[in-house]
Structures are given as structure tokens and as C-alpha cells.
Design a protein around this motif. Structure first.
Motif, PDB file in Angstrom:
ATOM      1  N   MET A 163       0.838  -1.194   0.000  1.00  0.00           N
ATOM      2  CA  MET A 163       0.000   0.000   0.000  1.00  0.00           C
ATOM      3  C   MET A 163       0.878   1.250   0.000  1.00  0.00           C
ATOM      4  SD  MET A 163      -3.026   0.946   2.578  1.00  0.00           S
ATOM      5  CE  MET A 163      -3.749   2.564   2.562  1.00  0.00           C
ATOM      6  N   ALA A 165       0.486   5.212   0.678  1.00  0.00           N
ATOM      7  CA  ALA A 165      -0.469   6.178   1.223  1.00  0.00           C
ATOM      8  C   ALA A 165      -0.136   7.594   0.763  1.00  0.00           C
ATOM      9  CB  ALA A 165      -0.466   6.109   2.748  1.00  0.00           C
ATOM     10  N   ALA A 166      -1.081   8.505   0.972  1.00  0.00           N
ATOM     11  CA  ALA A 166      -0.939   9.876   0.484  1.00  0.00           C
ATOM     12  C   ALA A 166       0.144  10.632   1.236  1.00  0.00           C
ATOM     13  CB  ALA A 166      -2.263  10.615   0.636  1.00  0.00           C
ATOM     14  N   ALA A 169      -1.138  13.398   4.038  1.00  0.00           N
ATOM     15  CA  ALA A 169      -1.949  12.986   5.180  1.00  0.00           C
ATOM     16  C   ALA A 169      -1.389  13.596   6.466  1.00  0.00           C
ATOM     17  CB  ALA A 169      -1.956  11.462   5.283  1.00  0.00           C
ATOM     18  N   GLY A 174      -2.221   9.376   9.049  1.00  0.00           N
ATOM     19  CA  GLY A 174      -1.143   8.427   8.803  1.00  0.00           C
ATOM     20  C   GLY A 174      -1.149   7.297   9.818  1.00  0.00           C
ATOM     21  N   THR A 177      -3.975   4.961   8.974  1.00  0.00           N
ATOM     22  CA  THR A 177      -3.637   4.178   7.779  1.00  0.00           C
ATOM     23  C   THR A 177      -2.716   3.025   8.148  1.00  0.00           C
ATOM     24  OG1 THR A 177      -3.772   6.191   6.463  1.00  0.00           O
ATOM     25  CG2 THR A 177      -2.644   4.338   5.460  1.00  0.00           C
ATOM     26  N   GLN A 178      -1.719   3.335   8.955  1.00  0.00           N
ATOM     27  CA  GLN A 178      -0.759   2.318   9.376  1.00  0.00           C
ATOM     28  C   GLN A 178      -1.454   1.210  10.157  1.00  0.00           C
ATOM     29  OE1 GLN A 178       2.356   2.162   8.605  1.00  0.00           O
ATOM     30  NE2 GLN A 178       3.679   1.548  10.257  1.00  0.00           N
ATOM     31  N   TRP A 180      -4.601   0.322  10.124  1.00  0.00           N
ATOM     32  CA  TRP A 180      -5.515  -0.448   9.271  1.00  0.00           C
ATOM     33  C   TRP A 180      -4.735  -1.470   8.448  1.00  0.00           C
ATOM     34  CZ3 TRP A 180      -5.805  -0.671   3.880  1.00  0.00           C
ATOM     35  CH2 TRP A 180      -6.890  -1.376   3.384  1.00  0.00           C
ATOM     36  N   ALA A 181      -3.638  -1.022   7.807  1.00  0.00           N
ATOM     37  CA  ALA A 181      -2.877  -1.937   6.954  1.00  0.00           C
ATOM     38  C   ALA A 181      -2.223  -3.045   7.784  1.00  0.00           C
ATOM     39  CB  ALA A 181      -1.811  -1.160   6.183  1.00  0.00           C
ATOM     40  N   LEU A 189       4.162  -1.316   3.312  1.00  0.00           N
ATOM     41  CA  LEU A 189       3.383  -0.073   3.420  1.00  0.00           C
ATOM     42  C   LEU A 189       4.364   1.095   3.365  1.00  0.00           C
ATOM     43  CD1 LEU A 189       0.818   1.558   4.190  1.00  0.00           C
ATOM     44  CD2 LEU A 189       1.418   1.118   6.571  1.00  0.00           C
ATOM     45  N   ASN A 191       4.855   5.569   2.425  1.00  0.00           N
ATOM     46  CA  ASN A 191       4.213   6.863   2.361  1.00  0.00           C
ATOM     47  C   ASN A 191       5.319   7.873   2.130  1.00  0.00           C
ATOM     48  OD1 ASN A 191       3.315   9.439   3.408  1.00  0.00           O
ATOM     49  ND2 ASN A 191       1.587   8.375   4.284  1.00  0.00           N
TER      50      ASN A 191
END
Ligand code: SF4
Length: 195
Positions: A163, A165-166, A169, A174, A177-178, A180-181, A189, A191
Motif C-alpha cells: 500500500m 499512502a498519500a 496525510a 497516517g 492508515t498504518q 488499518w494496513a 506499506l 508513504n
């Protein structure tokens, strides 16, 4: 009588005072023009974050056109946000030029899908895109999730999907996101801001 600006100064240099020239009707048209209206008057201002890099500078976006049904809003001016805690009004050349990519006719505005072997991109709705991503992720995770490694140690990892990520963020986004993944067992993962 109308004269050009250059001719007006020639007349003045020839011994005639400027004020006298104006009284006699020699004033150039430009000298009588009204001042221009401030260009950001009557614009709609929105705060946002530059999407280019992990610095995350604050922007003020100005658009013309109110929210009436027959008015089309168009972004026409971007500047740094002086109240932003990160950048305090500054933007680098990339951020300062963001107006061009926001209004670019080549900007991608919706999800597209290109089937394997195809040379055509097909437009999808956001709902279709989400459904497709979720379906593919579940299929891949069901097929490749590892509970234990070769030595029998519990690892609960999923290595076949990653993944990205943006970059813009916030810390809070962030962190979520971390979490969740990682909760899915995903290890790949990344970013731009290195969450
Ligand atoms: S304005 Fe420049 S430094 Fe700031 S976030 Fe955008 S690209 Fe990065």
C-alpha cells in the motif's frame, strides 16, 4: 485633444508645466484611468494542503463563480497560507504552480481500469473502483496470508499486496492508515512522509 504618454512628456519637457497641460486638455487617457479592482475581491477562498510532497504546505485556493446553479466555479489563484503552522505562507515553485495542474485538461478526475492485455482505459465509478479493490485484496489475502513461517513461528503476515499512502496525510490520518494496513497483516506499506 488626446496625446500619447510619450508625447505628453515631450510637451512637458518643452517648458509647459504638467498641471497646465492637463488643464489645457493634454492629459493622456491612461492618466485618468480608474485603479483596477483588487483581483481577489468576490472570490471564494478555501484552505487546503499541497499534494506534491511530504512537507505538506498550506494553501489558499481562490475561485470565481458563486454557488448559484448556473455559475461554474473555476480556480484561478493559489497562494501560501500565512496561518499554516508548517509553511507560514511559503510555497516552493511546485506548490506555487499548482494552479496549472489543477486546471490541466489532462488531469485525471475519476478512476480508470485497463484490463490485462488491453490498450484501452475504461472509466469506472468510485463505487465500482472501491468494490473492485476490496474484492481483489480479499482474494489475494485469502490465498496468500501466512499464519506461521517455515519454522512454525506465528507471523500473521500478508506479503503479496502493498500500500502507498498519500503524502499530504496528517499525523492522525497516517497513524490510522498504518494501523488499518497492519491489522490485515500487510507489511509492504509506504508513504512519502514515511509514516
Ligand atoms: S509547496 Fe513545495 S515544499 Fe510545500 S508541500 Fe508543496 S511541493 Fe512540498
Amino acid at each position: 485633444m488626446q496625446v500619447t504618454r510619450r508625447k505628453f512628456f515631450k510637451i512637458c519637457a518643452g517648458g509647459m508645466a504638467g498641471t497646465s497641460a492637463a488643464v489645457l486638455g493634454f492629459a493622456p487617457v491612461n492618466a485618468l484611468a480608474a485603479p483596477r479592482a483588487y483581483k481577489l475581491l468576490n472570490t471564494q477562498e478555501v484552505r487546503n494542503t499541497c499534494t506534491y510532497c511530504s512537507v505538506g504546505c498550506g494553501m489558499l485556493l481562490h475561485s470565481l463563480g458563486d454557488t448559484a446553479r448556473n455559475a461554474k466555479r473555476k480556480l484561478f489563484h493559489i497562494e501560501g497560507d500565512p496561518d499554516h503552522p508548517v509553511s507560514r505562507g511559503a510555497l516552493c515553485p511546485k506548490g506555487a504552480g499548482a494552479l496549472d495542474y489543477v486546471n490541466s485538461p489532462n488531469r485525471l478526475r475519476y478512476p480508470e481500469y485497463r484490463a490485462p492485455g488491453s490498450d484501452k482505459w475504461v472509466r469506472l465509478s468510485w463505487e465500482e473502483a472501491y468494490q473492485r479493490i476490496a474484492k481483489l485484496m480479499k482474494e489475494d489475502r485469502d490465498a496468500n496470508f501466512q499464519e506461521k513461517n517455515a519454522a512454525g513461528v506465528t507471523v500473521n503476515r500478508w506479503l503479496t499486496t502493498g500500500m502507498l499512502a498519500a503524502s499530504a496525510a496528517s499525523n492522525e490520518a497516517g497513524l490510522l492508515t498504518q494501523k488499518w494496513a497492519r491489522s490485515l497483516g500487510m507489511l509492504a506499506l509506504d508513504n512519502q512522509a514515511r509514516v
